[in-house]
Motif scaffolding. Structure first.
Motif, PDB file in Angstrom:
ATOM      1  N   ALA A  13       0.829  -1.184   0.000  1.00  0.00           N
ATOM      2  CA  ALA A  13       0.000   0.000   0.000  1.00  0.00           C
ATOM      3  C   ALA A  13       0.859   1.228   0.000  1.00  0.00           C
ATOM      4  O   ALA A  13       1.968   1.234   0.447  1.00  0.00           O
ATOM      5  CB  ALA A  13      -0.922   0.014   1.217  1.00  0.00           C
ATOM      6  N   GLY A  14       0.316   2.277  -0.500  1.00  0.00           N
ATOM      7  CA  GLY A  14       0.984   3.554  -0.444  1.00  0.00           C
ATOM      8  C   GLY A  14      -0.074   4.605  -0.435  1.00  0.00           C
ATOM      9  O   GLY A  14      -1.211   4.295  -0.665  1.00  0.00           O
ATOM     10  N   VAL A  15       0.303   5.798  -0.137  1.00  0.00           N
ATOM     11  CA  VAL A  15      -0.722   6.813  -0.123  1.00  0.00           C
ATOM     12  C   VAL A  15      -0.181   8.128  -0.583  1.00  0.00           C
ATOM     13  O   VAL A  15       0.993   8.348  -0.570  1.00  0.00           O
ATOM     14  CB  VAL A  15      -1.268   7.072   1.267  1.00  0.00           C
ATOM     15  N   VAL A  16      -1.113   8.989  -0.888  1.00  0.00           N
ATOM     16  CA  VAL A  16      -0.710  10.253  -1.432  1.00  0.00           C
ATOM     17  C   VAL A  16      -1.450  11.395  -0.807  1.00  0.00           C
ATOM     18  O   VAL A  16      -2.541  11.237  -0.330  1.00  0.00           O
ATOM     19  CB  VAL A  16      -0.955  10.272  -2.926  1.00  0.00           C
ATOM     20  N   ALA A  17      -0.823  12.553  -0.842  1.00  0.00           N
ATOM     21  CA  ALA A  17      -1.492  13.736  -0.348  1.00  0.00           C
ATOM     22  C   ALA A  17      -1.082  14.911  -1.197  1.00  0.00           C
ATOM     23  O   ALA A  17       0.036  15.063  -1.575  1.00  0.00           O
ATOM     24  CB  ALA A  17      -1.101  14.002   1.098  1.00  0.00           C
ATOM     25  N   GLY A  18      -1.977  15.782  -1.484  1.00  0.00           N
ATOM     26  CA  GLY A  18      -1.657  16.981  -2.236  1.00  0.00           C
ATOM     27  C   GLY A  18      -2.899  17.578  -2.804  1.00  0.00           C
ATOM     28  O   GLY A  18      -3.940  16.991  -2.750  1.00  0.00           O
ATOM     29  N   GLY A  19      -2.866  18.759  -3.405  1.00  0.00           N
ATOM     30  CA  GLY A  19      -4.062  19.245  -4.066  1.00  0.00           C
ATOM     31  C   GLY A  19      -4.135  20.704  -4.300  1.00  0.00           C
ATOM     32  O   GLY A  19      -3.262  21.465  -3.971  1.00  0.00           O
ATOM     33  N   LEU A 353     -12.137   6.871   2.154  1.00  0.00           N
ATOM     34  CA  LEU A 353     -12.636   5.588   1.660  1.00  0.00           C
ATOM     35  C   LEU A 353     -11.472   4.648   1.365  1.00  0.00           C
ATOM     36  O   LEU A 353     -10.497   5.042   0.721  1.00  0.00           O
ATOM     37  CB  LEU A 353     -13.462   5.785   0.383  1.00  0.00           C
ATOM     38  N   PRO A 354     -11.555   3.382   1.798  1.00  0.00           N
ATOM     39  CA  PRO A 354     -10.473   2.428   1.585  1.00  0.00           C
ATOM     40  C   PRO A 354     -10.661   1.613   0.310  1.00  0.00           C
ATOM     41  O   PRO A 354     -11.764   1.453  -0.202  1.00  0.00           O
ATOM     42  CB  PRO A 354     -10.597   1.516   2.809  1.00  0.00           C
ATOM     43  N   THR A 355      -9.554   1.053  -0.161  1.00  0.00           N
ATOM     44  CA  THR A 355      -9.614   0.014  -1.171  1.00  0.00           C
ATOM     45  C   THR A 355      -9.955  -1.315  -0.494  1.00  0.00           C
ATOM     46  O   THR A 355      -9.949  -1.420   0.736  1.00  0.00           O
ATOM     47  CB  THR A 355      -8.262  -0.139  -1.878  1.00  0.00           C
ATOM     48  N   LEU A 356     -10.237  -2.331  -1.292  1.00  0.00           N
ATOM     49  CA  LEU A 356     -10.438  -3.674  -0.760  1.00  0.00           C
ATOM     50  C   LEU A 356      -9.170  -4.107  -0.024  1.00  0.00           C
ATOM     51  O   LEU A 356      -8.059  -3.987  -0.563  1.00  0.00           O
ATOM     52  CB  LEU A 356     -10.752  -4.643  -1.896  1.00  0.00           C
ATOM     53  N   PHE A 357      -9.316  -4.573   1.220  1.00  0.00           N
ATOM     54  CA  PHE A 357      -8.209  -4.946   2.104  1.00  0.00           C
ATOM     55  C   PHE A 357      -7.289  -3.762   2.416  1.00  0.00           C
ATOM     56  O   PHE A 357      -6.227  -3.931   2.988  1.00  0.00           O
ATOM     57  CB  PHE A 357      -7.363  -6.087   1.511  1.00  0.00           C
ATOM     58  N   THR A 358      -7.672  -2.568   2.011  1.00  0.00           N
ATOM     59  CA  THR A 358      -6.819  -1.377   2.106  1.00  0.00           C
ATOM     60  C   THR A 358      -5.468  -1.668   1.449  1.00  0.00           C
ATOM     61  O   THR A 358      -4.414  -1.255   1.917  1.00  0.00           O
ATOM     62  CB  THR A 358      -6.642  -0.905   3.563  1.00  0.00           C
ATOM     63  N   ASN A 359      -5.526  -2.343   0.315  1.00  0.00           N
ATOM     64  CA  ASN A 359      -4.368  -2.846  -0.408  1.00  0.00           C
ATOM     65  C   ASN A 359      -4.158  -1.993  -1.659  1.00  0.00           C
ATOM     66  O   ASN A 359      -5.107  -1.431  -2.193  1.00  0.00           O
ATOM     67  CB  ASN A 359      -4.624  -4.315  -0.763  1.00  0.00           C
ATOM     68  N   ALA A 360      -2.912  -1.911  -2.131  1.00  0.00           N
ATOM     69  CA  ALA A 360      -2.589  -1.002  -3.235  1.00  0.00           C
ATOM     70  C   ALA A 360      -2.270  -1.711  -4.536  1.00  0.00           C
ATOM     71  O   ALA A 360      -1.615  -1.133  -5.404  1.00  0.00           O
ATOM     72  CB  ALA A 360      -1.427  -0.102  -2.838  1.00  0.00           C
ATOM     73  N   THR A 383      -7.653   5.814   1.005  1.00  0.00           N
ATOM     74  CA  THR A 383      -6.660   5.319   1.951  1.00  0.00           C
ATOM     75  C   THR A 383      -6.222   3.911   1.591  1.00  0.00           C
ATOM     76  O   THR A 383      -7.027   3.094   1.139  1.00  0.00           O
ATOM     77  CB  THR A 383      -7.178   5.357   3.406  1.00  0.00           C
ATOM     78  N   VAL A 384      -4.928   3.672   1.769  1.00  0.00           N
ATOM     79  CA  VAL A 384      -4.346   2.334   1.655  1.00  0.00           C
ATOM     80  C   VAL A 384      -3.371   2.171   2.819  1.00  0.00           C
ATOM     81  O   VAL A 384      -3.030   3.146   3.495  1.00  0.00           O
ATOM     82  CB  VAL A 384      -3.616   2.126   0.312  1.00  0.00           C
ATOM     83  N   HIS A 385      -2.937   0.939   3.059  1.00  0.00           N
ATOM     84  CA  HIS A 385      -1.948   0.666   4.098  1.00  0.00           C
ATOM     85  C   HIS A 385      -0.662   0.162   3.454  1.00  0.00           C
ATOM     86  O   HIS A 385      -0.684  -0.389   2.347  1.00  0.00           O
ATOM     87  CB  HIS A 385      -2.468  -0.372   5.086  1.00  0.00           C
ATOM     88  N   ILE A 430      -1.938   7.205   3.722  1.00  0.00           N
ATOM     89  CA  ILE A 430      -1.436   5.890   4.117  1.00  0.00           C
ATOM     90  C   ILE A 430      -1.865   5.732   5.571  1.00  0.00           C
ATOM     91  O   ILE A 430      -1.176   6.162   6.498  1.00  0.00           O
ATOM     92  CB  ILE A 430       0.083   5.772   3.980  1.00  0.00           C
ATOM     93  N   GLY A 431      -3.000   5.113   5.764  1.00  0.00           N
ATOM     94  CA  GLY A 431      -3.620   5.075   7.080  1.00  0.00           C
ATOM     95  C   GLY A 431      -2.838   4.287   8.102  1.00  0.00           C
ATOM     96  O   GLY A 431      -2.964   4.540   9.304  1.00  0.00           O
ATOM     97  N   GLU A 432      -2.030   3.334   7.652  1.00  0.00           N
ATOM     98  CA  GLU A 432      -1.129   2.582   8.522  1.00  0.00           C
ATOM     99  C   GLU A 432       0.139   2.286   7.748  1.00  0.00           C
ATOM    100  O   GLU A 432       0.083   1.938   6.561  1.00  0.00           O
ATOM    101  CB  GLU A 432      -1.752   1.244   8.972  1.00  0.00           C
TER     102      GLU A 432
END
Length: 701
Positions: A13-19, A353-360, A383-385, A430-432
């Motif tokens: 998982a990975g996550v992003v922020a910006g805007g 909102l998460p992905t399935l399994f919070t997986n990327a 969100t992903v982990h 990246i919630g976790e």
């Protein structure tokens, strides 16, 4: 974190922020405008400021010919630094900063505007830049003219790390909100513990603890909450008042400290939400009832409170991913509907909102992206982990080092998330994140230096992709009893990664034999854009040319220096030195005296078999198990390397290596097994065992 699946699922998982950053036109912002002969005007605004950090938004108006690409440059007057940016690629050289367009916002028509934002650090003062250049030409506010730039009133600073709601990004600006949440921290294994707050070993949460975490530099806190044991039966599913009040109390304490706060439905995901495929009516009714009550309870709270629909959603009995994607879409859509219709602050509150399994994996990301398109809600985030490359995260299959496989897994994950969401203007958290088996109760599974490399890389690759990260801390990082970091060096490396790069080396250990001659030892430096400054032991600098040499990226410790550092050559760590660089954290190097470990014959049972081992200053890295014909023995038989701590465990105080019951459960009866123990010095020791029923015998190979 889902306790049922975390050790058997490879999380990527990975996550992003910006805007898009909105300007806050109030007396609380700092603004500067200027006029430009080339036809441009710049508005610079500090929308949020706290001790040591701030959020700024920049809007550029093109008054000249249409642009197909742009870069905006300025000089910070007070030594500020950009730590994270969105809607622009920002580079710095000292106080000079350049922001360049992204692939999607390079075209700017005449009289059109383009905006970007960033988080920054400051000390002493946070003065406003007084001049900007667009594509190399000074901005002065008109097609012609050279009017002097004018600065608005300076924003006052506060010694408190807490931020008030009035300095938060305005509702409706999710990219800026998620960027302002960086970095984040999880109150793990606490309100999500079953059945109550202290059931999994953590103490009651206090205001002092929250204040401490905030003072360490964290800007957001994720408060996982499991509701399963704290509400009544159908049809109302009434939440227990005492539990809801406790959650509200911790939320309110956190907001008062200046945190952005995220709450969710946590282990409910595998306790009852997972039965959605076969119990659709009841699960949906329960899900709706719980979120309806939470929406009502928090509708008037600050916009810095955010909601996450489900932690690590999963569905038992689903026919496959496609059905699971549809089921998750239904629940996420219901979550958004319930929150929005409750009104008040919930009408524009950021929803996660998460992905399935919070997986990327890409399929999971694409499915959630389709949900965002269908919802057409402007105030949502994904969100992903991320728990890293699984063999490294758990130390199985020889995954002892932060190597190219680990790095490529990290980069691939973060790139996929960035390309799917951030590049389209959707913020992601990246919630976790952490490594699955980094835990103070199970030391040695992950070698400390390799973990430091991982921490540094996560911080860098997340920051450059504008990803907001929330550390999963169930007590393995912060000792909540005395409010101290269990390993201050680990936290220091994490903290440095929020704003800069740190150099690392091929190892943080140099092994010197206890007997015989001492020779020079070399390490390879990974400079990551920094410059090597020198070596230091405590407050004493080592002497270049005498104690060490540097050639390119090779650092060599001389035999004379090592002889002095090991002293009497007692087993174990005899000295610790630090490699210092032009930025970031110093790299620690332990000077260790050792002899090759030795083992002796033993007998025991499958429930208790310990191999007598004299470690003699060395440390165990991993263990292989093979039958006489070369095939892999024991569990996880797709690899010869077994799981550290799950299948074997060193006990340095008892001078033994314990083979676990789980290991013997999958060893063939009567078939000799050769064990190869790999130590961090590079030493390998072989040992042979044979299981007969519940009896085990062993001897040196």
């Amino acid at each position: 974190m889902n306790l049922q699946s975390i050790r058997r699922t490879r999380w990527r998982a990975g996550v992003v922020a910006g805007g898009l950053a909105a300007l806050l036109a109030t007396s609380m912002i700092t603004a500067v405008s200027a006029q430009a002969a080339a036809g441009c005007r710049v508005a610079y605004a500090v929308s949020s400021q706290w001790t040591g950090g701030f959020t700024a938004n920049v809007t550029v108006t093109n008054l000249g010919d249409p642009l197909t690409g742009w870069n905006l440059a300025w000089t910070f007057p007070s030594g500020q630094q950009v730590t994270q940016a969105w809607n622009a690629t920002v580079t710095s050289s000292g106080a000079q900063v350049t922001a360049a367009n992204m692939s999607y916002n390079g075209a700017v028509a005449t009289n059109a505007t383009v905006s970007f934002g960033f988080n920054g650090s400051w000390s002493g003062s946070n003065a406003t830049p007084t001049a900007f250049t667009l594509n190399g030409v000074t901005c002065t506010g008109g097609v012609s003219g050279t009017a002097s730039p004018t600065a608005g009133p300076s924003r006052s600073t506060s010694p408190s790390p807490s931020a008030s709601a009035s300095t938060s990004p305005q509702p409706g600006n999710p990219m800026a909100t998620v960027a302002a949440m960086q970095p984040g921290w999880n109150l793990g294994n606490t309100l999500d513990a079953i059945p109550d707050e202290t059931a999994w070993g953590n103490p009651l949460t206090t205001q002092a603890m929250l204040h401490h975490v905030r003072a360490q530099g964290y800007n957001s806190i994720r408060i996982p909450v499991t509701w399963s044991n704290h509400h009544g039966s159908a049809p109302a599913y009434t939440i227990d008042t005492a539990w809801l009040n406790r959650v509200r109390q911790i939320v309110d304490w956190s907001l008062a400290e200046g945190f952005y706060v995220l709450i969710n439905l946590h282990h409910d995901s595998w306790q009852w939400i997972n039965t959605y495929p076969t119990d659709r009516t009841n699960v949906l009714a329960r899900f709706t009832a719980v979120w309806t009550q939470l929406a009502a309870a928090f509708r008037s709270h600050s916009s810095r409170l955010t909601f996450e629909s489900i932690n690590e959603p999963q569905f038992t009995g689903a026919s496959g991913d496609e059905q699971s994607y549809q089921l998750l879409h239904e629940l996420n859509a219901e979550f958004v509907r319930v929150i929005r219709q409750s009104g008040g602050g919930n009408a524009t509150r950021l929803l996660v909102l998460p992905t399935l399994f919070t997986n990327a994996d890409q399929g999971r990301l694409d499915s959630l992206a389709a949900t965002f398109t269908a919802l057409h809600d402007p105030n949502v985030a994904a969100t992903v982990h991320f728990y890293g490359y699984w063999p490294f995260s758990t130390n199985i299959a020889g995954g002892t080092r932060y190597d190219s496989a680990v790095e490529q897994d990290l980069i691939g994950t973060f790139d996929r998330v960035h390309n799917t969401f951030v590049s389209r203007g959707i913020p992601v958290i990246i919630g976790e994140w952490a490594l699955l088996n980094w835990d103070h109760t199970r030391p040695g599974i992950i070698e400390r230096g390799e973990f430091l490399k991982f921490l540094e890389a996560v911080g860098y690759h997340a920051r450059t992709r504008r990803l907001t990260t929330m550390l999963w801390d169930a007590g393995q990082f912060l000792n909540r009893g005395d409010l101290s970091w269990r390993d201050p060096g680990v936290f220091a490396m994490m903290k440095a990664s929020w704003t800069t790069r740190s150099a690392t080396a091929s190892s943080d250990q140099v092994y010197v034999p206890r007997t015989g001659s001492i020779t020079s030892k070399a390490l390879t430096l990974n400079l990551s854009g920094t410059s090597f400054l020198g070596l230091r032991q405590g407050t004493t600098d080592l002497v270049s040319g005498t104690d060490y040499t540097v050639s390119g990226t090779t650092l060599t410790l001389t035999a004379a220096a090592l002889t002095r550092l090991v002293g009497s050559r007692a087993y174990g760590v005899n000295a610790t030195i630090a490699a210092r660089f032009s930025s970031g954290e110093p790299w620690p190097i332990s000077i260790i005296t050792y002899d090759p470990p030795t083992q002796t014959a033993a007998s025991g049972t499958t429930s208790s078999f310990a191999i007598p081992t004299q470690f003699r200053g060395d440390q165990l890295a991993t263990m292989e198990a093979r039958y006489a014909d070369g095939t892999n023995a024991g569990p996880a038989n797709w690899t010869s390397y077994k799981g550290f701590w799950d299948h074997f465990q060193p006990d340095y105080s008892a001078n033994t290596i314990l083979l676990k019951t789980a290991f013997f459960a999958e060893v063939n009866d009567g078939a000799p097994v050769t064990l190869t123990f790999h130590f961090w010095s590079g030493t390998r020791v072989t040992y042979r065992i044979t299981k007969s029923g519940t009896s085990v015998t062993g001897g040196i190979g």
